[in-house]
Design an enzyme around this catalytic site. Structure first.
Site, PDB file in Angstrom:
ATOM      1  N   CYS A  77       0.885  -0.896  -0.330  1.00  0.00           N
ATOM      2  CA  CYS A  77       0.439   0.812  -0.552  1.00  0.00           C
ATOM      3  C   CYS A  77       1.038   1.522  -0.260  1.00  0.00           C
ATOM      4  CB  CYS A  77      -1.255   0.195   1.665  1.00  0.00           C
ATOM      5  SG  CYS A  77      -2.700   1.087   0.409  1.00  0.00           S
ATOM      6  N   HIS A  78       0.392   2.120   0.900  1.00  0.00           N
ATOM      7  CA  HIS A  78       1.701   3.535   1.085  1.00  0.00           C
ATOM      8  C   HIS A  78       2.892   3.198   1.985  1.00  0.00           C
ATOM      9  CE1 HIS A  78      -2.109   5.142   0.720  1.00  0.00           C
ATOM     10  NE2 HIS A  78      -2.059   5.623   0.647  1.00  0.00           N
TER      11      HIS A  78
END
Length: 144
Positions: A77-78
């Protein structure tokens, strides 16, 4: 039982599945997993309020040059923002949450929209739904 220790980063507002799924899946494989936060013994709550106590503080772990020394580094994800900050993305194939696609490309990465991308010792994934493929790739790389 293996001697490999695997640290998993935590911070306020972490995504529950992205921490706990790999944490326990890697333990099932016999690896010693532990959480790393900005401060040792501090509790960080997830997006859904689930607490995670940092077993180690980031300043207390030997994390310098992990990528350069050939150790497996992984993000979902991030998490790819950490690789941007570490300046290790130039020319690397990776994936991440689509909202930070421009950031990783600006850091020199070659973005791929795939459940998991393995480029050398770097493993990346997009979303919680990709966790099965993500963990399989990590375990496979750790067994090499």
């Amino acid at each position: 039982m293996t001697s490999k220790r695997i640290g998993i980063l935590t911070e306020f507002n972490y995504e529950d599945l992205e921490l706990w799924y790999p944490y326990y899946r890697l333990r099932e494989e016999g690896y010693e997993t532990f959480t790393i936060g900005p401060e040792k013994d501090k509790t960080y709550n997830s997006k859904h309020g689930y607490p995670c106590k940092a077993e180690e503080g980031i300043d207390n772990v030997n994390h310098k040059n992990m990528y350069e020394s050939g150790k497996v580094v992984a993000s979902i994800c991030h998490g790819a923002w950490m690789f941007c900050s570490a300046k290790i993305l130039k020319g690397k194939r990776i994936t991440c949450f689509v909202a930070i696609k421009d950031d990783v490309e600006n850091a020199g990465a070659l973005y791929e929209d795939s459940p998991v991308v393995v480029d050398g010792n770097m493993i990346t994934s997009r979303l919680p739904k990709d966790l099965p493929e993500f963990c399989k790739a990590i375990i496979s790389k750790l067994k090499e």
